[in-house]
Design a protein around this motif. Structure first.
Motif, PDB file in Angstrom:
ATOM      1  N   ALA A  41      47.825  34.646  28.911  1.00 34.11           N
ATOM      2  CA  ALA A  41      46.895  35.748  29.167  1.00 34.11           C
ATOM      3  C   ALA A  41      47.385  37.030  28.505  1.00 34.11           C
ATOM      4  CB  ALA A  41      46.723  35.960  30.673  1.00 34.11           C
ATOM      5  N   ASN A  42      48.692  37.269  28.562  1.00 33.02           N
ATOM      6  CA  ASN A  42      49.244  38.460  27.930  1.00 33.02           C
ATOM      7  C   ASN A  42      49.189  38.385  26.410  1.00 33.02           C
ATOM      8  OD1 ASN A  42      50.783  40.642  29.762  1.00 33.02           O
ATOM      9  ND2 ASN A  42      50.735  38.669  30.821  1.00 33.02           N
ATOM     10  N   HIS A  86      44.750  37.375  38.110  1.00 33.81           N
ATOM     11  CA  HIS A  86      44.738  38.817  37.872  1.00 33.81           C
ATOM     12  C   HIS A  86      45.033  39.133  36.413  1.00 33.81           C
ATOM     13  CE1 HIS A  86      45.968  39.510  42.364  1.00 33.81           C
ATOM     14  NE2 HIS A  86      44.658  39.415  42.226  1.00 33.81           N
ATOM     15  N   ASP A  87      46.057  38.472  35.859  1.00 40.86           N
ATOM     16  CA  ASP A  87      46.456  38.752  34.481  1.00 40.86           C
ATOM     17  C   ASP A  87      45.358  38.394  33.477  1.00 40.86           C
ATOM     18  OD1 ASP A  87      48.937  39.725  35.227  1.00 40.86           O
ATOM     19  OD2 ASP A  87      49.950  37.795  35.001  1.00 40.86           O
ATOM     20  N   MET A  88      44.529  37.434  33.832  1.00 38.22           N
ATOM     21  CA  MET A  88      43.403  37.084  32.962  1.00 38.22           C
ATOM     22  C   MET A  88      42.302  38.143  33.031  1.00 38.22           C
ATOM     23  SD  MET A  88      43.427  33.049  33.963  1.00 38.22           S
ATOM     24  CE  MET A  88      42.015  32.508  33.010  1.00 38.22           C
ATOM     25  N   ARG A 119      44.092  47.074  30.295  1.00 33.15           N
ATOM     26  CA  ARG A 119      43.329  46.134  29.479  1.00 33.15           C
ATOM     27  C   ARG A 119      42.385  45.366  30.404  1.00 33.15           C
ATOM     28  NH1 ARG A 119      48.437  46.958  28.410  1.00 33.15           N
ATOM     29  NH2 ARG A 119      49.160  47.241  26.247  1.00 33.15           N
ATOM     30  N   VAL A 120      41.086  45.514  30.168  1.00 31.49           N
ATOM     31  CA  VAL A 120      40.081  44.910  31.043  1.00 31.49           C
ATOM     32  C   VAL A 120      39.546  43.638  30.382  1.00 31.49           C
ATOM     33  CG1 VAL A 120      37.974  45.291  32.357  1.00 31.49           C
ATOM     34  CG2 VAL A 120      39.487  47.229  31.831  1.00 31.49           C
ATOM     35  N   PHE A 121      39.496  42.555  31.130  1.00 36.87           N
ATOM     36  CA  PHE A 121      39.099  41.238  30.636  1.00 36.87           C
ATOM     37  C   PHE A 121      39.894  40.849  29.382  1.00 36.87           C
ATOM     38  CE2 PHE A 121      34.834  42.266  32.698  1.00 36.87           C
ATOM     39  CZ  PHE A 121      35.070  41.442  33.797  1.00 36.87           C
ATOM     40  N   PRO A 122      41.239  40.936  29.431  1.00 39.86           N
ATOM     41  CA  PRO A 122      42.030  40.618  28.240  1.00 39.86           C
ATOM     42  C   PRO A 122      42.092  39.127  27.934  1.00 39.86           C
ATOM     43  CG  PRO A 122      43.469  41.022  30.103  1.00 39.86           C
ATOM     44  CD  PRO A 122      42.080  41.339  30.566  1.00 39.86           C
ATOM     45  N   ALA A 123      41.781  38.284  28.930  1.00 45.70           N
ATOM     46  CA  ALA A 123      41.867  36.834  28.703  1.00 45.70           C
ATOM     47  C   ALA A 123      40.882  36.118  29.610  1.00 45.70           C
ATOM     48  CB  ALA A 123      43.292  36.335  28.963  1.00 45.70           C
TER      49      ALA A 123
END
Length: 779
Positions: free
Chosen positions: A590-591, A637-639, A649-653
């Motif tokens: 995700a990151n 959450h990280d996604m 970063r919103v909706f990064p993954a």
């Protein structure tokens, strides 16, 4: 019905969620008899709790309420500092259970765990009749309540205390357990046992008083049974553990008296529900993926049941005891993962137990190092709740990593004062331990760099040696964080030059063609459940994917770790793939912005056989490990939302499968609350509210965004790296959309779920789809 509309400075995010109806679709159901802790319904308030199941050794007319107390630890005095690491002397202890014995044999169960009200209800059918049950652990009073209502039945409730024998010691004395090292040292020890529990009655209450060995600690269980066993009866029970005080009996008596008073006033259920009804709405998420949505919300229930800010550090079991080989707080990964979950979920209060206990036991941390290491601190890899765990003259890696969690808590809370006054001093002492270690263990090398002579990459084999990346990452993070806090608050600490010198001269990370190695002459070559060697990437973000060359390094390292772990075919004694293997992979992908790989490993966790049908998790079938399912929520959450490096970063993954998703009041570093929604794969809007007035730098996943503050369009320039910086005052909000504001759908509500998509966890017909159902099933 619990729903509300949030007004945001002239523009409306219309948040309408009936939490009771929404969470009911995620309630856990049982139509198969639970026979172990992994399949049992569970209830707790962070301190005390219960599991309801029928142990295989019990008679077929009995089901038991297994009672636990989160901080019920042994406190045997260590003869030497090294002796503190013999965890048979400082471990969690068993408490006891209430047996519910009916006249008839139990033939069926139909139970529901009501998430919204944190209450278990249901019917137990017997050959003679049936009885209804209702049970809960009061959210703010240490009271367990359980009710039976018999129909053509009689239910006898009796208390059965368990001897406080350390679970590892019990196994070792029978010849079991691993061989070598600490295990053999513990096997050679003979422990004197505590005296038998003392039973007494007073003023209508029953008491079970258990003094621990040498009177070092005590636990009292008190209870009262009222009503008619053949009709309706009620059990109230309370447990308290004290050390070094000896007042557990007084506290339990007061707890029972309080329970009686609020039951009499008719406020017992209402006061219990009040906490939960304030807890759930702190944030919200809904996804067009029923299984993931349900699993997530059960973790929110579990977290609220297992932890409180004023309680003990959440260990591997929480309030729910099971005989285990890991009966302490594990600090080489487990506790760290636990304390990520509450952050983005905006449930900050229940995550305060970690920083609160570090503050409380700072002196113990200072005593965990050699006497000649002045103003230093550390902790060993495993520890009791009071953090007395001698680390000797080794690097203080475990404490440094735990303090990253403390730092994250301050970052998400926007608590600069605590960062400066509490975290800074203990982190400074931790870095002093690194400096002392380097002084005591010099390494001469022609490169002129500072090398770390010997440390450990948990729990890789062979993971011990020089210049271990796990240690290098923690040193770099610790020193840079001290410098950042010093600069932010103009502290001008005299050691600042030493921290900068260590940063400037520390040996580089050890890297080969496969990316980050374990350490010098230690390539990553064997399957390994931990991602210790990748700590510089996640969670420390010492190396970030912002630069293309770094992103490629991290991708190579991550791919190689998983390829060796899953595909090498090598057989090793350590478990190669565990729950947090999957969630760690998910978060790291995700990151890197790889949504599909992040989703793959998130899904992998639910399909892991060690995840039970109730979303509990164990290793070796008997060892509870609570952080793995909780870290599912962290990965999700990280996604959805990331905030490392001072940027949101919103909706990064967000994966393609999740075409429709919405979240409300997710929290970021810098103390911002973010809400956002996707419709048919396209982002409808993002809103960011500042709680502290910090600089807001945000990235969205659509082109040509429009920005609205106080319902008025504002001009915001895009930076070269695709971020936007917006000036927000305290409690001010910006709405970001690709449309004009009046054409943007600012509604957030639950996504519909069919009947087949509801109540997917528990233990019954619907959970047979899960590998974990079959792995733990006795039927």
């Amino acid at each position: 019905m619990f729903c509300f509309t949030q007004i945001m400075q002239g523009q409306n995010v219309d948040f309408k969620v009936d939490y009771q109806s929404f969470l009911a679709k995620h309630d856990m159901l049982w139509d198969i008899m639970p026979d172990k802790w992994q399949t049992a319904p569970y209830s707790g308030n962070g301190n005390v709790g219960f599991l309801l199941y029928q142990s295989p050794e019990e008679k077929d007319n009995v089901i038991s309420l297994h009672i636990g107390r989160h901080d019920y630890y042994d406190h045997r005095e260590a003869e030497t500092k090294a002796d503190e690491m013999l965890w048979i002397k400082r471990s969690r202890l068993p408490l006891g259970h209430f047996k519910l014995a009916s006249k008839g044999k139990i033939t069926g169960v139909d139970m529901r765990l009501d998430l919204w009200n944190a209450k278990l209800t249901g019917t137990i059918t017997t050959t003679e009749g049936s009885y209804n049950i209702k049970g809960l652990t009061h959210s703010t009073n240490d009271i367990i309540y359980f009710e039976t209502d018999a129909k053509n039945e009689t239910v006898a409730i009796t208390w059965h205390a368990e001897a406080p024998i350390p679970p590892v010691y019990e196994v070792l004395q029978k010849g079991g357990g691993p061989k070598g090292g600490t295990w053999d040292k513990m096997r050679a020890v003979t422990l004197e046992m505590a005296p038998k529990a003392e039973l007494s009655k007073k003023d209508g209450y029953n008491f079970c008083y258990q003094a621990l060995f040498d009177n070092r600690g005590e636990t009292t269980t008190g209870y009262k049974i009222t009503g008619n066993a053949s009709k309706k009866q009620q059990l109230i029970a309370s447990v308290h553990h004290t050390f070094p005080e000896h007042n557990s009996l007084d506290i339990v008596t007061k707890n029972l008296e309080t329970a009686d008073a609020i039951i009499k006033d008719g406020n017992f259920i209402a006061t219990h529900q009040e906490w939960w009804h304030a807890y759930y709405p702190l944030s919200f998420i809904t996804i067009n993926d029923a299984e993931k949505e349900s699993f997530y919300w059960i973790q929110m229930y579990k977290l609220g049941s297992a932890s409180r800010g004023n309680g003990p550090i959440l260990d591997l079991m929480g309030p729910w005891y099971n005989r285990t080989f890991w009966p302490m707080v594990w600090g080489d990964l487990n506790v760290q993962l636990i304390y990520w979950t509450h952050l983005t979920a905006n449930r900050m209060a229940i995550g305060e137990s970690l920083p609160n206990n570090i503050d409380k036991y700072t002196e113990n941390l200072e005593n965990n190092v050699p006497k000649h290491w002045k103003n230093s601190a550390a902790v060993a890899a495993l520890m009791p709740q009071d953090l007395i765990a001698y680390n000797g003259g080794k690097v203080p890696d475990m404490l440094a990593w735990i303090l990253n969690d403390y730092w994250l808590h301050c970052q998400f809370a926007g608590d600069d004062e605590r960062m400066r006054d509490k975290l800074f001093p203990i982190l400074k002492k931790t870095v002093n331990s690194y400096l002392n270690y380097i002084k005591d263990n010099p390494v001469e090398d022609e490169d002129g760099k500072i090398h770390i002579k010997y440390s450990w990459s948990p729990e890789y084999k062979p993971g011990r040696g020089q210049d271990i990346n796990f240690t290098l990452a923690l040193i770099r993070w610790s020193c840079q964080t001290l410098i950042d806090i010093d600069n932010e608050h103009h502290i001008n600490d005299p050691l600042k030059k030493e921290w900068q010198h260590l940063l400037d001269n520390l040996v580089e990370f050890q890297i080969d063609e496969n990316g980050l190695m374990v350490g010098k002459d230690r390539p990553f070559a064997n399957p390994h459940r931990h991602y210790s060697h990748l700590l510089a990437f996640y969670p420390l973000m010492v190396i970030t994917p912002e630069k293309e060359e770094d992103k490629q390094l991290l991708r190579t390292s991550l791919d190689h770790w998983l390829d060796v772990t899953f595909n090498s075919g090598k057989k090793i004694k350590a478990m190669p793939v565990t729950g947090y293997t999957a969630t760690g992979a998910s978060s790291m992908y995700a990151n890197l912005g790889d949504a599909e790989k992040a989703y793959y490993y998130l899904d992998f966790l639910i399909k892991h056989k060690n995840i039970s049908s109730t979303t509990m998790y164990s290793e070796g079938k008997i060892n509870p490990v609570i952080e793995s399912p909780l870290s599912f929520a962290t990965s999700l959450h990280d996604m959805m939302l990331q905030s490392w490096g001072g940027k949101i970063r919103v909706f990064p993954a967000s994966p393609k499968k999740w075409k429709d998703v919405a979240f409300h009041d997710f929290r970021t570093q810098g103390a911002f609350l973010v809400s956002a929604k996707k419709v048919e794969g396209e982002t409808e809007f993002v809103s960011v509210k500042s709680l502290k007035g910090n600089v807001c730098t945000v990235q969205v996943d659509f082109e040509n965004p429009k920005f609205y503050k106080n319902a008025k369009s504002i001009s915001v320039e895009e930076s070269s790296d695709g971020f936007y910086t917006i000036d927000l005052k305290i409690d001010e909000t910006v709405v970001i959309t690709s449309k004009s504001l009046n054409k943007t759908d600012l509604n957030i509500e639950e996504l519909p779920k069919s009947e087949d998509e509801q109540n997917l966890f528990g233990y019954g017909k619907k959970t047979k789809r899960l590998p974990g159902h079959n792995y733990y099933s006795s039927y």
